[in-house]
Motif scaffolding. Structure first.
Motif, short mmCIF file in Angstrom:
data_model
loop_
_atom_site.label_atom_id
_atom_site.label_comp_id
_atom_site.label_asym_id
_atom_site.label_seq_id
_atom_site.Cartn_x
_atom_site.Cartn_y
_atom_site.Cartn_z
N UNK A 45 -7.27 2.01 -2.70
CA UNK A 45 -8.22 2.50 -2.06
C UNK A 45 -8.99 1.49 -0.76
N UNK A 46 -7.68 0.09 -0.47
CA UNK A 46 -8.11 -0.61 0.42
C UNK A 46 -6.79 -1.01 1.13
N UNK A 47 -5.63 -1.88 0.12
CA UNK A 47 -5.32 -2.95 1.09
C UNK A 47 -3.87 -1.94 1.15
N UNK A 48 -3.84 -0.41 -0.18
CA UNK A 48 -2.10 0.26 0.68
C UNK A 48 -1.80 -0.07 1.81
N UNK A 49 -3.25 0.78 2.99
CA UNK A 49 -2.85 1.06 4.21
C UNK A 49 -2.93 0.34 4.89
N UNK A 50 -3.18 -1.55 5.09
CA UNK A 50 -2.58 -2.18 5.46
C UNK A 50 -1.56 -2.99 5.01
N UNK A 51 -1.03 -3.20 4.05
CA UNK A 51 0.02 -3.20 3.84
C UNK A 51 1.42 -2.72 4.05
N UNK A 52 1.52 -1.08 4.46
CA UNK A 52 1.96 -0.15 4.92
C UNK A 52 1.94 -0.68 6.42
#
Length: 412
Positions: free
Chosen positions: A238-245
């Motif tokens: 819901x949050x940090x997966x996108x910025x991590x990728x």
């Protein structure tokens, strides 16, 4: 005596309640894939991004206390419809907000509005179906409901790329209104009015009784682990997966969505596999501990190999999502603790941990990420430390749960 509704009644009741939860999962998870785009448009730093997401979960969690009282006093359906008005308002405000402050207000309203979208269906299932079906139905609710999280990955990415993220929120608002109409038409609190009405209790008595609910045997053992299982999944998805990728692998909007959908699919498969495991193992504790250990191992692998190649990361996402599918068993264990007259307050207090844990974990990761980046650590090292911190919390909660009482079979 078990209630046996017809197949058609079961289908339309469950479908309406699942669709409600689909919208909740979509709205809570929608920042994950588009977070970098919002951050770029409004110049948000990692800590502000964390706040934008965690405020949803914090308000959702805080709303559980009055929600439990509302459910026990006015009935689950009315409680759901009352809060849903705020969800509609928050979704519209998010679509039109032009500053960080207004986005925060919008997410707060949406969090309060969605606060009943999981607990109310579970309580209605408890009214309609026999106790031995509860964990399976909780798994169905969470499994199909997670389709909302799936929609918040690749489909949201493609739609946002086509019409913009603001218009996608307008569209989701229209869909939510349509689903609420289905609830009005097709959902009832119970198949029939009880032959012996519940004793009427005033609002003050309901609120004053909350501390006694927390003294229920086993409450705190289940409470803290319930604050970790879904929270760890939501911290990534819901949050940090996108910025991590985006940071680690340079993925653009559509590619991030295509990768995060693997995580959602893993969880959907997981909840359907884990949901009925209480019957296989003859209780809740063994499968909960088994699922927790699996989740812990996957987290340790990620911490050790945070810079793993994208192909292996996708495999890890699937396995991680699968082990994030066991929380219906924790919910079933929690429900078994409470008598019928306090189940609304008891379940919503447990859900406070479930959703409050998301706000806490997302904030911890965001704070560590910002602090370490500010002093010169790489993104990989900073993210690694953030995930290690929430993994330690998970270990502590699991140790506490190991001492939880297993309810007797005839009580579940």
């Amino acid at each position: 005596m078990s209630i046996q509704p017809t197949r058609f009644t079961t289908l339309i009741l469950v479908a309406s309640l699942v669709l409600v939860y689909v919208t909740s999962q979509y709205l809570r998870s929608s920042l994950g894939v588009i977070a970098p785009n919002i951050a770029k448009e409004l110049a948000l730093n990692p800590q502000e991004l964390a706040m934008l997401s965690s405020v949803f979960f914090a308000c959702f969690a805080l709303a559980q206390i009055p929600l439990g009282v509302m459910i026990d006093m006015m009935g689950p359906k009315r409680a759901l419809l009352s809060t849903s008005l705020l969800a509609v308002a928050g979704s519209i405000l998010f679509a039109i907000a032009t500053s960080f402050e207004w986005l925060v207000v919008a997410r707060a309203l949406t969090g309060i509005g969605c606060s009943s979208f999981f607990m109310v269906p579970l309580i209605i299932y408890g009214n309609w179906f026999s106790k031995d079906k509860f964990s399976t139905l909780a798994g169905v609710q969470l499994g199909f409901g997670t389709m909302g999280a799936l929609l918040a990955s690749a489909p949201l990415a493609y739609l946002a790329a086509d019409i913009g993220w603001r218009n996608t929120f307008f569209t989701s608002t229209y869909i939510l209104i349509g689903i609420l109409v289905c609830v009005v038409l097709f959902v009832k609190d119970a198949p029939a009015a009880p032959t012996t009405p519940k004793p009427q209790q005033n609002l003050w008595h309901m609120i004053a009784s909350l501390p006694s609910v927390t003294r229920t045997r086993g409450f705190w053992h289940v409470f803290f682990l319930n604050g970790c299982g879904y929270a760890i999944f939501a911290t990534f998805f819901a949050l940090w997966g996108g910025p991590f990728l985006a940071k680690m692998h340079g993925l653009e909007l559509e590619a991030r969505g295509n990768t995060l959908i693997i995580l959602a699919i893993g969880q959907i498969i997981g909840v359907f596999c884990w949901g009925p495991m209480d019957k296989v193992f003859g209780g809740y504790k063994k499968p909960v501990i088994l699922g927790s250990i699996g989740l812990l191992i996957t987290l340790c692998v990620f911490i050790a190999y945070v810079d793993m190649p994208l192909f292996y990361l996708k495999l890890w996402f699937f396995v991680f999502g699968f082990f994030c599918g066991y929380p219906p068993l924790i919910i079933g264990h929690g429900k078994s603790l409470f008598p019928a007259e306090s189940v609304g307050r008891g379940m919503t207090l447990l859900n406070l941990a479930n959703i409050g844990g998301v706000a806490i974990m997302q904030t911890i990761v965001g704070a560590i990420l910002k602090a370490k980046l500010d002093v010169g650590y790489s993104f990989a090292q900073s993210f690694q430390m953030g995930i290690a911190a929430i993994t330690i919390l998970f270990i502590v909660a699991l140790i506490m749960y190991a001492y939880a009482p297993e309810p007797n079979k005839d009580e579940t």
